[in-house]
Design a protein around this motif. Structure first.
Motif, short mmCIF file in Angstrom:
data_model
loop_
_atom_site.label_atom_id
_atom_site.label_comp_id
_atom_site.label_asym_id
_atom_site.label_seq_id
_atom_site.Cartn_x
_atom_site.Cartn_y
_atom_site.Cartn_z
N GLY A 30 43.03 -37.56 28.95
CA GLY A 30 43.09 -36.97 27.62
C GLY A 30 41.68 -36.71 27.13
O GLY A 30 40.72 -36.92 27.87
N PHE A 31 41.57 -36.22 25.89
CA PHE A 31 40.29 -36.22 25.18
C PHE A 31 39.30 -35.16 25.67
O PHE A 31 38.50 -34.67 24.90
CB PHE A 31 39.70 -37.63 25.32
N ILE A 32 39.38 -34.77 26.94
CA ILE A 32 38.34 -33.89 27.48
C ILE A 32 38.85 -32.48 27.71
O ILE A 32 40.04 -32.25 27.88
CB ILE A 32 37.75 -34.45 28.80
N VAL A 53 45.99 -39.91 30.26
CA VAL A 53 45.41 -41.24 30.09
C VAL A 53 44.11 -41.21 29.28
O VAL A 53 43.37 -40.24 29.29
CB VAL A 53 45.10 -41.91 31.46
N SER A 54 43.85 -42.34 28.63
CA SER A 54 42.55 -42.57 27.98
C SER A 54 41.64 -43.26 28.99
O SER A 54 42.09 -43.74 30.03
CB SER A 54 42.72 -43.51 26.80
N ALA A 55 40.39 -43.37 28.62
CA ALA A 55 39.46 -44.20 29.39
C ALA A 55 39.88 -45.66 29.23
O ALA A 55 40.58 -46.01 28.28
CB ALA A 55 38.06 -44.01 28.84
N MET A 56 39.48 -46.51 30.16
CA MET A 56 39.75 -47.94 30.02
C MET A 56 39.19 -48.41 28.67
O MET A 56 38.14 -47.94 28.23
CB MET A 56 39.07 -48.73 31.15
N PHE A 106 35.44 -48.34 27.27
CA PHE A 106 34.52 -47.59 28.14
C PHE A 106 33.88 -46.41 27.39
O PHE A 106 32.68 -46.15 27.54
CB PHE A 106 35.28 -47.12 29.39
N THR A 107 34.68 -45.70 26.58
CA THR A 107 34.11 -44.56 25.84
C THR A 107 32.98 -45.04 24.93
O THR A 107 31.91 -44.42 24.88
CB THR A 107 35.20 -43.85 25.01
N ASP A 108 33.21 -46.13 24.22
CA ASP A 108 32.16 -46.69 23.36
C ASP A 108 30.90 -46.96 24.17
O ASP A 108 29.79 -46.64 23.75
CB ASP A 108 32.61 -48.03 22.75
N GLY A 158 34.95 -41.32 31.61
CA GLY A 158 35.93 -42.37 31.33
C GLY A 158 37.35 -41.90 31.61
O GLY A 158 38.10 -42.53 32.37
N GLU A 159 37.72 -40.78 31.05
CA GLU A 159 39.08 -40.27 31.21
C GLU A 159 39.31 -39.77 32.64
O GLU A 159 40.38 -39.92 33.20
CB GLU A 159 39.34 -39.15 30.20
N ARG A 160 38.27 -39.17 33.23
CA ARG A 160 38.44 -38.65 34.59
C ARG A 160 38.70 -39.80 35.56
O ARG A 160 39.58 -39.72 36.43
CB ARG A 160 37.21 -37.85 35.01
N GLY A 162 37.15 -35.04 20.20
CA GLY A 162 36.89 -36.00 19.12
C GLY A 162 37.50 -37.33 19.46
O GLY A 162 38.48 -37.40 20.22
N ARG A 163 36.94 -38.40 18.88
CA ARG A 163 37.41 -39.76 19.20
C ARG A 163 38.91 -39.88 18.97
O ARG A 163 39.46 -39.34 18.02
CB ARG A 163 36.65 -40.80 18.35
N GLY A 164 39.53 -40.59 19.87
CA GLY A 164 40.98 -40.76 19.77
C GLY A 164 41.74 -39.51 20.21
O GLY A 164 42.95 -39.40 20.01
N GLY A 165 41.03 -38.57 20.84
CA GLY A 165 41.63 -37.27 21.13
C GLY A 165 42.68 -37.21 22.23
O GLY A 165 43.31 -36.18 22.43
N SER A 166 42.89 -38.32 22.92
CA SER A 166 43.88 -38.28 24.01
C SER A 166 45.30 -38.01 23.51
O SER A 166 46.09 -37.36 24.20
CB SER A 166 43.88 -39.59 24.78
N ASP A 167 45.61 -38.52 22.33
CA ASP A 167 46.94 -38.24 21.76
C ASP A 167 47.10 -36.73 21.57
O ASP A 167 48.17 -36.16 21.82
CB ASP A 167 47.09 -38.91 20.39
N1 ASP Z 1 38.69 -42.52 25.05
C1 ASP Z 1 38.58 -41.72 23.88
C2 ASP Z 1 38.20 -42.59 22.69
O1 ASP Z 1 38.05 -43.79 22.84
C3 ASP Z 1 39.79 -40.92 23.60
C4 ASP Z 1 41.06 -41.71 23.37
O2 ASP Z 1 41.19 -42.85 23.81
O3 ASP Z 1 41.98 -41.16 22.76
O4 ASP Z 1 38.03 -42.08 21.62
#
Ligand code: ASP
Ligand code: MG
Length: 471
Positions: free
Chosen positions: A194-196, A38-41, A44-46, A128-130, A208-213
């Motif tokens: 994800g991401f962490i 999962v990503s953060a809500m 939330f990361t921002d 966020g992700e946790r 890195g941003r978007g890293g959950s994928d």
């Molecule tokens: N939450 C992180 C972000 O906004 C990672 C992700 O969503 O993939 O970059």
């Protein structure tokens, strides 16, 4: 053991309804042994990263003030969806808040070095992700499924490049297998952020941003999963931007090469880096729509195939600037291209499309921050001209490689629109060119009509070649 990885992005987890929906999507696929990432809500990361920035300029209190409404969003999900699990989850959110207070306080009024700041950002952002993982795990449990939140920092082991850490694959594969296989064997759904990740020393990092994928792909590769599903809020990859071509529809199947060419044209397609661990192991990556789970999806596979529909997608990007460098000195000389690209390298500016002739080089860029300095240096090499407000169009399809007449069809469809910087990459699966930005919409619309809206047969064809695609 067979498994699938299901990754939910922030927009698929923006509130109670979305969490409930995600849990249902997982539950419906429980027989395939899902591992959930999962990503953060959403948002939330921002906010967490803004909190850290705020501390640099103000104080921890101001940083925290930015975050409280996001903690409230988590509490609302708990209030709406949880009962038995609610006290435990409330305590977890409160712990997270405490942890962030401490992290921010430890940094307030201190002049952090770049690396320390990045490490702090990663530690704060990881919350966020946790929390998302804990929440979704609890929602599944509350609905009667066996699920367990797993701290992804124990599975994804990275180098110590805070802010964009690279996973150490051997360590990550071993750790992921050891933490996840047992849960899968006991029919428990692991849910991880994800991401962490963390370094071998246990310091928190992010990919890195978007890293959950990327996490989803790595976990899928580690477990040799059957499929990696990326659940997002769009119906897969579309044949064109639906705001411009309302009849755009889902592309059922893309090769890795096709998806990589499309990646430049926006976040809606996965970053090639994300796909790589999956493609290397021949694991299909499916982009699914959490708003219509049984609807259409796009699967990205390693092998390339030609479809009867030679063109698979038309992507475009506006806000592009093109640069032409012309010099007679280029003729028969060597080292000229290197000299040009060294200048872009020096100013850390990415170049996207490049075309050359004997005496000129044209290229396109998005980021023009350093353009004045770049031009000043390029002018030492030759005469330079700039065209702003351009758009890049990219027509993608494995079939372009072998089907004659496609280029003619493309350019005759838009014969009254001036085209420049025409390029067909080495893979020959795409045809890319620049047009005036003001005419980009029209070009996309007309090309979509020509290649996707012409006959009924084409519509059935596109459905048929996506063999494994749900109707
Ligand atoms: N939450 C992180 C972000 O906004 C990672 C992700 O969503 O993939 O970059
Ligand atoms: Mg994302």
């Amino acid at each position: 053991m067979n498994s699938i990885v299901m990754k939910f992005g922030g927009t698929s987890l923006e509130g109670a309804t979305a969490f409930q929906n995600a849990a249902r999507i997982v539950a419906d696929r429980i027989a395939r042994r899902p591992v959930v990432v999962v990503s953060a809500m959403a948002g939330f990361t921002d906010a967490l990263l803004a909190g850290v920035r705020e501390v640099a300029t103000m104080d921890a209190v101001a940083g925290l003030a930015l975050l409280d409404k996001h903690f409230d969003r988590h509490y609302r999900v708990i209030d709406v969806l949880l009962s038995k699990e609610a006290p435990r989850l409330r305590a977890l959110v409160e712990n997270s808040r405490e942890e962030i207070v401490q992290l921010l306080n430890s940094a307030a009024n201190i002049n952090l070095e770049h690396r320390q700041r990045k490490a702090l950002e990663d530690a704060v952002a990881s919350n966020g992700e946790r929390l998302s993982a804990e929440l979704l795990g609890a929602v599944l449990t509350e609905n009667g499924f066996s699920a367990q939140a797993v701290d992804a920092r124990r599975c994804v082991i990275t180098d110590s490049e805070f802010g964009c850490a690279a996973p150490l694959l051997a360590e990550t594969f071993a750790a992921s297998k050891s933490h996840l296989t047992l849960l899968l064997e006991s029919s428990c759904v692991p849910v991880l952020g994800g991401f962490i990740g963390s370094t071998v020393l246990g310091e928190t990092t992010t990919l890195g941003r978007g890293g959950s994928d990327y996490t989803a792909a790595i976990i899928g590769a580690a477990l040799d999963s059957e499929e990696i599903q990326i659940w997002t809020d769009v119906p897969g990859v579309l044949t064109a931007d639906p705001r411009i071509a309302p009849k755009a529809r889902t592309v059922p199947r893309l090769s890795f090469a096709e998806a990589s060419e499309l990646a430049y044209f926006g976040a809606r397609v996965l970053h090639p880096k994300t796909l790589h661990p999956a493609v290397e192991r021949d694991i299909p990556v499916r982009i699914c729509n959490s708003r219509a789970p049984e609807g259409r999806s796009t699967v990205v596979v390693g092998e390339s195939e030609t479809s009867p529909q030679t063109v698979k997608a038309i992507a475009h990007k506006t806000g592009v600037t093109t640069v032409q460098i012309t010099s007679a000195r280029m003729l028969g000389a060597y080292g000229f291209l290197r000299a040009i690209f060294e200048i872009f390298d020096k100013y850390r500016t990415a170049v996207d499309v490049v075309t050359t002739s004997e005496v000129s080089v044209s290229l396109s860029l998005d980021d023009t921050t350093a353009l004045p300095q770049i031009v000043a240096e390029l002018e030492k090499l030759g005469s330079v001209s700039i065209e702003e407000e351009r758009a890049i169009l990219c027509i993608v399809g494995e079939g372009l490689r072998s089907t004659p007449g496609i280029a003619a069809r493309i350019f005759s469809t838009i014969s009254d629109i001036n085209v420049s910087l025409i390029s067909q990459g080495a893979s020959r699966i795409n045809l890319t060119f620049a047009v005036e930005e003001a005419r980009a919409r029209e070009a996309v619309m007309r090309l979509h009509k020509e290649f996707f809206e012409k006959s009924a047969e084409e519509h059935t064809a596109i459905d048929e070649w996506g063999v494994s695609v749900p109707a």
